[in-house]
Design an enzyme around this catalytic site. Sequence first.
Site, PDB file in Angstrom:
ATOM      1  N   ASP A 294       0.843  -1.154   0.111  1.00 10.54           N
ATOM      2  CA  ASP A 294      -0.064   0.100  -0.045  1.00 10.54           C
ATOM      3  C   ASP A 294       0.770   1.323  -0.009  1.00 10.54           C
ATOM      4  O   ASP A 294       2.042   0.916   0.230  1.00 10.54           O
ATOM      5  CB  ASP A 294      -0.893  -0.020   1.169  1.00 10.54           C
ATOM      6  CG  ASP A 294      -1.666   1.108   1.465  1.00 10.54           C
ATOM      7  OD1 ASP A 294      -2.421   1.891   0.293  1.00 10.54           O
ATOM      8  OD2 ASP A 294      -1.723   1.562   2.685  1.00 10.54           O
TER       9      ASP A 294
ATOM     10  N   ASP B 263      -0.354   5.091   1.031  1.00 13.81           N
ATOM     11  CA  ASP B 263      -0.497   6.023   2.089  1.00 13.81           C
ATOM     12  C   ASP B 263      -0.399   5.304   3.236  1.00 13.81           C
ATOM     13  O   ASP B 263      -0.774   4.393   3.784  1.00 13.81           O
ATOM     14  CB  ASP B 263      -1.668   6.826   2.161  1.00 13.81           C
ATOM     15  CG  ASP B 263      -1.899   7.562   0.953  1.00 13.81           C
ATOM     16  OD1 ASP B 263      -0.756   8.311   0.301  1.00 13.81           O
ATOM     17  OD2 ASP B 263      -3.049   7.418   0.007  1.00 13.81           O
TER      18      ASP B 263
ATOM     19  N   ASP C 191      -1.872  -0.332   6.050  1.00  8.81           N
ATOM     20  CA  ASP C 191      -2.147   0.235   7.311  1.00  8.81           C
ATOM     21  C   ASP C 191      -3.558   0.171   7.811  1.00  8.81           C
ATOM     22  O   ASP C 191      -3.898   0.410   8.913  1.00  8.81           O
ATOM     23  CB  ASP C 191      -1.485   1.493   7.419  1.00  8.81           C
ATOM     24  CG  ASP C 191      -2.098   2.435   6.472  1.00  8.81           C
ATOM     25  OD1 ASP C 191      -2.238   2.208   5.440  1.00  8.81           O
ATOM     26  OD2 ASP C 191      -2.456   3.576   6.811  1.00  8.81           O
TER      27      ASP C 191
END
Length: 182
Positions: free
Chosen positions: A6, A8, A137
């Site tokens: 991922d 961000d 996250d």
Amino acid sequence: MKILVDMDGVLADFDAGFLKIWQMLYPEKSFIPLELRTTFYVVDQYPAELSDLVRQTIAAPGFFLSLEPIMGCVNALTEMRQLGHEVFICTSAITFFRNCVVEKYEWVEQHLGKEWVKKLVISKDKTIISGDVLIDDRPIVAGCVTPTWEHILYDQPYNREVSEKRRLNWMNWKSVLFSAAA
Ligand SMILES: [Mg+2]
């Protein structure tokens, strides 16, 4: 191994970047220190009367490109490739996508290099992308199908209530990734 990473909060330091710009633009307004962040979306932890301002800050031209790489991420991606793994950057765009999408490509080119631009996948639904692991996250990554990948959490203050998933950061990623799944 096919590794999806991922962007961000994993490669690009979204929270630190937001806080820096927020405090620069609105020094008189309240803010949430990084270690006290508890919600996945920044906007959810700010007072309702600031919601529009928070969203505007994130959607503004230059926001996504200004994010700093999370320490260790560039070396980790390089090493994954050197170890023979297939690596893709798997990210979602925000709803106000106009600046976000192109700046994500620019960010990858600037911080990781041209070759990595070919490895960028933008999808709101990550379950339709195949892989062995997804390093993300977000506490829960859901979509329209049962994913082929195992979700490994990238450790952040706002996902620490999740205990049933493996968790890593760019210091310990090799020992977590290459240990047997729990
Ligand atoms: Mg993320």
